[in-house]
Design a protein around this motif. Structure first.
Motif, PDB file in Angstrom:
ATOM      1  N   TYR A 157       1.053  -1.368  -0.336  1.00  0.00           N
ATOM      2  CA  TYR A 157       0.100   0.062   0.033  1.00  0.00           C
ATOM      3  C   TYR A 157       0.633   1.002  -0.172  1.00  0.00           C
ATOM      4  CZ  TYR A 157      -4.038   3.424   1.034  1.00  0.00           C
ATOM      5  OH  TYR A 157      -4.437   4.288   1.023  1.00  0.00           O
ATOM      6  N   GLY A 158       1.754   1.470   0.645  1.00  0.00           N
ATOM      7  CA  GLY A 158       2.608   2.504   1.297  1.00  0.00           C
ATOM      8  C   GLY A 158       3.554   2.435  -0.313  1.00  0.00           C
ATOM      9  N   VAL A 159       4.207   1.551  -1.101  1.00  0.00           N
ATOM     10  CA  VAL A 159       4.946   2.120  -2.308  1.00  0.00           C
ATOM     11  C   VAL A 159       4.206   2.289  -3.544  1.00  0.00           C
ATOM     12  CG1 VAL A 159       5.763   0.633  -3.580  1.00  0.00           C
ATOM     13  CG2 VAL A 159       6.656   0.413  -1.563  1.00  0.00           C
ATOM     14  N   LEU A 160       2.664   2.095  -3.482  1.00  0.00           N
ATOM     15  CA  LEU A 160       1.570   2.528  -4.643  1.00  0.00           C
ATOM     16  C   LEU A 160       1.116   3.265  -4.754  1.00  0.00           C
ATOM     17  CD1 LEU A 160       0.122   1.296  -6.782  1.00  0.00           C
ATOM     18  CD2 LEU A 160      -2.194   0.034  -5.392  1.00  0.00           C
ATOM     19  N   LEU A 161       1.110   3.920  -3.061  1.00  0.00           N
ATOM     20  CA  LEU A 161       0.819   5.443  -2.825  1.00  0.00           C
ATOM     21  C   LEU A 161       2.233   6.350  -3.303  1.00  0.00           C
ATOM     22  CD1 LEU A 161      -1.986   5.826   0.449  1.00  0.00           C
ATOM     23  CD2 LEU A 161      -2.326   5.566  -1.984  1.00  0.00           C
ATOM     24  N   ASP A 162       3.400   6.188  -2.567  1.00  0.00           N
ATOM     25  CA  ASP A 162       4.670   6.929  -2.849  1.00  0.00           C
ATOM     26  C   ASP A 162       4.337   6.474  -4.838  1.00  0.00           C
ATOM     27  OD1 ASP A 162       6.831   7.706  -2.081  1.00  0.00           O
ATOM     28  OD2 ASP A 162       8.002   5.592  -2.572  1.00  0.00           O
ATOM     29  N   LYS A 163       4.039   6.006  -5.211  1.00  0.00           N
ATOM     30  CA  LYS A 163       4.078   5.969  -6.773  1.00  0.00           C
ATOM     31  C   LYS A 163       3.304   7.074  -7.531  1.00  0.00           C
ATOM     32  CE  LYS A 163       8.472   4.149  -7.029  1.00  0.00           C
ATOM     33  NZ  LYS A 163       9.342   5.165  -7.568  1.00  0.00           N
ATOM     34  N   LEU A 164       1.990   6.706  -6.864  1.00  0.00           N
ATOM     35  CA  LEU A 164       1.280   7.307  -7.048  1.00  0.00           C
ATOM     36  C   LEU A 164       1.438   9.069  -6.724  1.00  0.00           C
ATOM     37  CD1 LEU A 164      -2.270   4.761  -6.362  1.00  0.00           C
ATOM     38  CD2 LEU A 164      -1.586   5.747  -8.565  1.00  0.00           C
ATOM     39  N   GLY A 165       1.977   9.318  -6.003  1.00  0.00           N
ATOM     40  CA  GLY A 165       2.206  10.578  -5.013  1.00  0.00           C
ATOM     41  C   GLY A 165       3.457  11.365  -6.272  1.00  0.00           C
ATOM     42  N   GLU A 166       4.176  10.493  -6.877  1.00  0.00           N
ATOM     43  CA  GLU A 166       5.245  10.264  -8.064  1.00  0.00           C
ATOM     44  C   GLU A 166       4.532  10.610  -9.094  1.00  0.00           C
ATOM     45  OE1 GLU A 166       8.149   8.359 -10.670  1.00  0.00           O
ATOM     46  OE2 GLU A 166       8.514   7.926  -8.547  1.00  0.00           O
ATOM     47  N   ARG A 167       4.122  10.516  -9.584  1.00  0.00           N
ATOM     48  CA  ARG A 167       2.452  10.609 -10.790  1.00  0.00           C
ATOM     49  C   ARG A 167       2.243  11.971 -10.562  1.00  0.00           C
ATOM     50  NH1 ARG A 167       6.436   8.900 -12.536  1.00  0.00           N
ATOM     51  NH2 ARG A 167       6.220  10.816 -14.238  1.00  0.00           N
ATOM     52  N   LEU A 168       1.571  11.883 -10.192  1.00  0.00           N
ATOM     53  CA  LEU A 168       0.617  12.971  -9.042  1.00  0.00           C
ATOM     54  C   LEU A 168       1.638  14.214  -9.553  1.00  0.00           C
ATOM     55  CD1 LEU A 168      -2.468  14.510  -8.467  1.00  0.00           C
ATOM     56  CD2 LEU A 168      -1.403  14.570  -6.493  1.00  0.00           C
ATOM     57  N   ALA A 169       2.945  14.290  -9.098  1.00  0.00           N
ATOM     58  CA  ALA A 169       3.656  15.690  -9.027  1.00  0.00           C
ATOM     59  C   ALA A 169       4.011  15.719 -10.444  1.00  0.00           C
ATOM     60  CB  ALA A 169       4.993  15.752  -8.154  1.00  0.00           C
ATOM     61  N   PHE A 170       4.783  15.062 -10.998  1.00  0.00           N
ATOM     62  CA  PHE A 170       4.960  14.705 -12.105  1.00  0.00           C
ATOM     63  C   PHE A 170       4.420  15.044 -13.310  1.00  0.00           C
ATOM     64  CE2 PHE A 170       7.907  14.391 -15.878  1.00  0.00           C
ATOM     65  CZ  PHE A 170       9.237  14.135 -15.487  1.00  0.00           C
ATOM     66  N   GLU A 171       3.268  14.561 -13.518  1.00  0.00           N
ATOM     67  CA  GLU A 171       2.230  14.781 -13.658  1.00  0.00           C
ATOM     68  C   GLU A 171       1.526  16.864 -13.950  1.00  0.00           C
ATOM     69  OE1 GLU A 171       0.962  13.078 -16.904  1.00  0.00           O
ATOM     70  OE2 GLU A 171       2.077  11.730 -15.722  1.00  0.00           O
ATOM     71  N   ARG A 172       1.303  16.904 -12.698  1.00  0.00           N
ATOM     72  CA  ARG A 172       1.678  18.521 -12.484  1.00  0.00           C
ATOM     73  C   ARG A 172       2.571  19.634 -13.133  1.00  0.00           C
ATOM     74  NH1 ARG A 172       2.089  18.151  -7.289  1.00  0.00           N
ATOM     75  NH2 ARG A 172       0.395  18.575  -6.761  1.00  0.00           N
ATOM     76  N   THR A 173       3.781  19.501 -12.911  1.00  0.00           N
ATOM     77  CA  THR A 173       4.846  19.944 -13.733  1.00  0.00           C
ATOM     78  C   THR A 173       4.562  19.764 -15.392  1.00  0.00           C
ATOM     79  OG1 THR A 173       6.453  18.957 -11.611  1.00  0.00           O
ATOM     80  CG2 THR A 173       7.306  19.939 -13.462  1.00  0.00           C
ATOM     81  N   GLY A 174       4.226  18.421 -15.645  1.00  0.00           N
ATOM     82  CA  GLY A 174       4.359  18.078 -17.113  1.00  0.00           C
ATOM     83  C   GLY A 174       3.442  19.461 -17.511  1.00  0.00           C
ATOM     84  N   VAL A 175       2.522  19.788 -17.324  1.00  0.00           N
ATOM     85  CA  VAL A 175       1.070  20.865 -18.166  1.00  0.00           C
ATOM     86  C   VAL A 175       1.918  22.169 -17.652  1.00  0.00           C
ATOM     87  CG1 VAL A 175      -0.989  22.019 -17.047  1.00  0.00           C
ATOM     88  CG2 VAL A 175      -0.933  19.289 -16.533  1.00  0.00           C
ATOM     89  N   ARG A 176       3.042  22.170 -16.792  1.00  0.00           N
ATOM     90  CA  ARG A 176       3.530  23.593 -16.286  1.00  0.00           C
ATOM     91  C   ARG A 176       4.528  23.726 -17.553  1.00  0.00           C
ATOM     92  NH1 ARG A 176       3.750  23.587 -10.235  1.00  0.00           N
ATOM     93  NH2 ARG A 176       2.285  24.598  -9.538  1.00  0.00           N
ATOM     94  N   LEU A 177       5.571  22.076 -18.362  1.00  0.00           N
ATOM     95  CA  LEU A 177       6.564  22.168 -19.356  1.00  0.00           C
ATOM     96  C   LEU A 177       5.290  22.450 -20.255  1.00  0.00           C
ATOM     97  CD1 LEU A 177       8.521  19.196 -18.466  1.00  0.00           C
ATOM     98  CD2 LEU A 177       8.891  21.376 -18.032  1.00  0.00           C
TER      99      LEU A 177
END
Length: 251
Positions: free
Chosen positions: A84-104
């Motif tokens: 559960y912790g690993v999945l949520l950690d990686k989901l948080g990673e993609r959430l942060a990266f997709e937010r940056t992706g919009v800005r890029l």
């Protein structure tokens, strides 16, 4: 407004010393005779870094879910081990990266409007489309986190990491001195990372036996692969035209 010269056009560049018969050897000799600004050696510096690495705390930890009972009922077995912790950690990673992706892509759109494109290069319509994909991927991850009983505003350890990693990419694209092609080179790095990140999420969804999530992730992964391949094709076309001397625009 007059466009700047191409970075590959020959002009004054004073960074090299190898071909300078006078200043080159003088620069090397001056460096040899200069004294360090502080005591110590490279080995001592490496030892200090090793000590810091051994004593430092982790970047962060995962918080407990907001709705443990709901998670236990709907996702039985998911919390066991560390899945559960690993999945949520990686989901948080993609959430942060997709937010940056919009800005890029926001920054790329501005760069395109300022400098124009080339034959076979990016179009405004495609950049807007890709930006929309990034925004949709952000919304998807946000929805999944809420569904899992997690807090989508949490900065997970992996999210913190990619936030630092992607900062240089954003700085490259928003820099007014970089051309559209140079900005796309930074975007290529982002797309390579993004495609790999979604591929990893697809794998994790299979590990935790969540096939509905895996199907959603595979669709997003396919879009990111398309982004990656398209950006690479734009850059290859630019290099080809530049080598042939056929670029119509300064880029």
């Amino acid at each position: 407004m007059k466009s700047p010269d191409r970075p590959t056009d020959l002009d004054i560049n004073r960074t090299g010393i190898f071909l300078s018969p006078l200043d080159g050897p003088a620069t090397v000799e001056a460096a040899r005779q200069s004294r360090p600004t502080s005591p110590g050696t490279e080995q001592e510096l490496a030892e200090l870094r090793r000590q810091f690495a051994e004593e430092a705390h982790p970047i962060g930890h995962m918080p407990p879910p907001l709705a443990v009972r709901a998670v236990l009922q709907e996702f039985k077995g998911l919390i066991h081990g560390h899945r559960y912790g690993v999945l949520l950690d990686k989901l948080g990673e993609r959430l942060a990266f997709e937010r940056t992706g919009v800005r890029l892509f926001d920054a790329l759109i501005v760069k395109l409007e300022a400098q124009d494109t080339w034959d076979g290069g990016p179009t405004l319509e495609t950049l807007v489309e890709f930006r929309g994909d990034e925004a949709n991927h952000f919304a998807l991850i946000h929805e999944v986190l809420v569904h899992l009983g997690a807090d989508p505003t949490v900065v997970t350890p992996s999210a913190d990491l990619v936030g630092v990693e992607s900062l240089g990419l954003l700085q490259t694209i928003v820099d007014p001195r970089t051309t559209l092609a140079q900005s796309l080179h930074a975007q290529m790095i982002a797309e390579l990372v993004d495609a790999a990140g979604w591929d990893q999420l697809c794998m994790l969804a299979g590990v935790v036996d969540q096939q509905p999530l895996a199907a959603k992730f595979r669709a997003a992964h396919a879009q990111e692969v398309h982004h990656r391949d398209t950006v690479i094709a734009w850059l290859n076309r630019h290099a080809e035209l530049a080598a042939l001397g056929e670029l119509k625009y300064s880029a």
